[in-house]
Design an enzyme around this catalytic site. Structure first.
Site, PDB file in Angstrom:
ATOM      1  N   SER A 147     -62.279  -2.305  38.941  1.00 17.48           N
ATOM      2  CA  SER A 147     -61.509  -3.548  38.475  1.00 17.48           C
ATOM      3  C   SER A 147     -60.377  -3.300  37.318  1.00 17.48           C
ATOM      4  O   SER A 147     -59.622  -4.098  37.161  1.00 17.48           O
ATOM      5  CB  SER A 147     -62.499  -4.724  37.965  1.00 17.48           C
ATOM      6  OG  SER A 147     -63.433  -4.942  39.049  1.00 17.48           O
ATOM      7  N   HIS A 190     -66.519 -18.238  40.721  1.00 19.84           N
ATOM      8  CA  HIS A 190     -66.138 -18.685  39.456  1.00 19.84           C
ATOM      9  C   HIS A 190     -65.716 -19.698  39.272  1.00 19.84           C
ATOM     10  O   HIS A 190     -65.021 -20.330  38.237  1.00 19.84           O
ATOM     11  CB  HIS A 190     -65.003 -17.474  38.840  1.00 19.84           C
ATOM     12  CG  HIS A 190     -65.642 -15.971  38.527  1.00 19.84           C
ATOM     13  ND1 HIS A 190     -65.733 -15.149  39.641  1.00 19.84           N
ATOM     14  CD2 HIS A 190     -66.082 -15.548  37.454  1.00 19.84           C
ATOM     15  CE1 HIS A 190     -66.161 -13.894  38.988  1.00 19.84           C
ATOM     16  NE2 HIS A 190     -66.444 -14.192  37.630  1.00 19.84           N
ATOM     17  N   CYS A 197     -62.836 -11.856  38.440  1.00 16.13           N
ATOM     18  CA  CYS A 197     -62.709 -12.390  39.613  1.00 16.13           C
ATOM     19  C   CYS A 197     -62.063 -11.925  40.967  1.00 16.13           C
ATOM     20  O   CYS A 197     -60.889 -11.636  40.942  1.00 16.13           O
ATOM     21  CB  CYS A 197     -62.006 -13.772  39.310  1.00 16.13           C
ATOM     22  SG  CYS A 197     -62.377 -14.763  41.067  1.00 16.13           S
TER      23      CYS A 197
END
Length: 584
Positions: free
Chosen positions: A307, A350, A363
């Site tokens: 991420s 989310h 996310c």
């Protein structure tokens, strides 16, 4: 008849005398000169390595050895082998070992050959009483490297050891001789030409017993330069300790100039072990160790960034006007692409998220959407323009390049098309994409400073023995991020939110006003790779940090605590005013 024989014999004798006196005159004269003159090596002292505050990281210890000039054996021993056999008996050192040293280190019949080194001084004194009065053995006082911080700096400084036969051939024009020590890894290797110095010598006249009579000629050695680093030994130790027993890397950089303040890779090794030489079996055990202690994870590990890469996708999407910072996407916990379902890490999703919250809470679905709209070619183009897929140029050997995949590459090597699912994986830093920790440190430093990419530098300056600066290693810009400062500021807001309420929230109770991004990258052979990258203070960054923990799990729970320890030490020690008071 008899007279004719005498005449013939006399003519032959005259011819032989003429040959000896005339044709061989130069040869015998040179030989006599060479037998009278000895060469004595005057070793240059290798430069000391210091941290940024002048603390010693590598220095020299005295080393005692014994050498002999092969030409001096004439009239005393029938051969070199006979001398080595006698020496073997006296030293209690295997004859084969002395022979190996002689053959490996032989340079010239009239040049000293170091047959044994690393002897205790007491033993050297005893041997001198035995053989040195004969004018055969010479005491050699050299130096060997010592690294007082051991494993903590091994992947930065490296080590020196005796030059190999392959290196002698490779550096044949640089004046190395068998028995010399040379930088093998790390800064010792990269700055070898500056650190080593230039040896000198004496031509001395000796008598029939090999005793010194006078100095005919002397060329003094030129000692090596000292190397001053950007590294802070205290930061280095704190980062090393913060990793504990886990495999990984920690890098701290000054985002304003690329100076590397700490660079840790674990597991590590003690460089002092290699200075005096290791056997082939010992070396094999080191390089075959499954934990790979010789492997510098900070600059060599090529892994998916997970991420962390979402920050690049966010920057690219804003630059391409695919999304605005406040535009929202709905995350239900998964996204269907073709006939495949790609999940978000948060079960149930989310909900509605904008760019700031998508970065803060990492996310996946939000970035799936951005990745599909950007497309693989744009993502790859931006990644390469941000420095991925190529070396950063850090002053360490064996840096890896990482890898940015393209459809052409996949078709060439896998005989497959690039599928939309490949782009989805790429958008969250998974799949074929590979980066190094030092690349991530360079990237997050550029985000912190508003877009300037700096070449990471460990070396700060070279000084001579009197402390005079010979050369400064100035900051080197290697380009800019392909984004405006205003776009970078929007992503920095999301990274700040990650600390105050998102996946890096473990930093929120600190006095440090930091910003960052966590990452957890899939590992096909074990638990996930845990990542964190960040900078502080948020408003005026003084430090950038990257933490990697192999098989660490979630970046927020594994990598962030390491970063917190290091950052709190940094700002606690240097007490930057912009960080006083709480505020996450």
């Amino acid at each position: 008849m008899l007279m004719a024989v005498y005449c013939l014999f006399f003519l032959i004798l005259l011819a032989r005398l003429w040959y000896i006196q005339v044709l061989m005159e130069r040869h015998y004269k040179a030989a006599a000169q060479e037998n009278r003159v000895r060469l004595v090596l005057l070793k240059a002292t290798r430069g000391t390595i210091y941290d940024r505050n002048g603390s010693v990281l590598a220095f020299n210890l005295p080393s005692y050895g014994l050498s002999f000039v092969p030409a001096s054996l004439k009239g005393r021993y029938s051969s070199v082998e006979d001398f080595l056999k006698e020496l073997s008996g006296e030293l209690k050192i295997p004859y084969d070992e002395l022979c190996r040293n002689y053959k490996r280190r032989f340079y010239s019949t009239y040049w000293p050959v170091l047959v044994i080194d690393g002897l205790p001084l007491t033993q050297v004194i005893d041997i001198r009483e035995w053989l040195m009065p004969q004018g055969v053995l010479n005491l050699e006082v050299d130096t060997r490297r010592f690294y007082p911080w051991g494993e903590i700096f091994s992947h930065v400084i490296g080590y020196t050891a005796e030059i190999s036969e392959a290196e002698l051939k490779l550096y044949s024009g640089k004046g190395y001789r068998g028995g010399d020590h040379i930088g093998k890894t790390g800064l010792e290797k990269l700055y070898e030409d500056y650190l080593r110095g230039v040896d000198g010598y004496q031509e001395i006249e000796v008598d029939a017993l090999g005793r010194r009579v006078s100095v005919i000629k002397e060329v003094l050695p030129k000692n090596g330069f000292n190397l001053l680093l950007n590294i802070d030994k205290h930061l280095q130790k704190v980062a090393y300790d913060a990793l504990g027993d886990r495999r990984g890397a920690v890098i701290l950089m000054n985002p304003k100039n690329g100076a590397v303040l700490a660079l840790v890779s674990k597991p590590s090794y003690d460089p002092n072990y290699f200075v005096w030489g290791v056997s082939p079996s010992e070396w094999k055990s080191f390089i075959s160790d499954p934990l790979r202690p010789m492997y510098n994870r900070a600059v060599q590990a090529e892994l998916p960034p997970g991420s962390l890469f979402k920050t690049l996708v966010a920057l690219a999407s804003l630059s391409e006007k695919i999304v605005s910072p406040k535009q929202q996407f709905y995350c239900s916990g998964f996204m269907k692409v073709g006939n495949r379902v790609f999940k978000c890490w948060k079960e149930g999703g989310h909900g509605f998220v904008n760019l700031y919250r998508a970065i803060a809470h990492s996310c996946n679905v939000y970035f799936y959407n951005l990745g599909i709209q950007l497309g693989v070619r744009k993502i790859a183009e931006y990644a390469e323009n941000c420095g991925f897929g190529r070396k950063t140029g850090i002053d360490l050997p064996s840096e890896s390049e990482g890898f940015v995949p393209t459809p052409e590459w996949k078709e060439k090597y896998f005989k497959e098309f690039w599928y939309p699912g490949d782009t989805v994986n790429l958008s969250i830093g998974q799949g074929f994409l590979l980066v190094t920790p030092i690349q991530m440190a360079t990237f997050v430093s550029a985000i912190a400073n508003g877009g300037m990419l700096y070449q990471p530098m460990l070396a700060k300056a070279l000084t001579d023995g009197d402390g005079n600066v010979i050369k400064e290693f100035s900051p080197k810009s290697c380009g800019k991020l392909p984004f405006s400062k205003s776009i970078i500021e929007e992503v920095k807001k999301g990274m700040r939110l990650a600390v105050t309420e998102g996946t890096a929230k473990l930093l929120s109770d600190s006095f440090i006003r930091a910003a960052g991004k966590t990452g957890s990258a899939q590992n096909p052979s074990g638990q996930e790779y845990a990542w964190f990258m960040g900078f502080a203070p948020y408003d005026n960054p003084e430090i950038a940090i990257v933490v990697l923990i192999e098989e660490g799990g979630a970046g927020g729970s594994a990598a962030v605590p390491v970063a917190k320890k290091v950052l709190e030490f940094f700002f606690g020690r240097y007490a930057y005013g912009s960080n006083k008071g709480k505020g996450g």
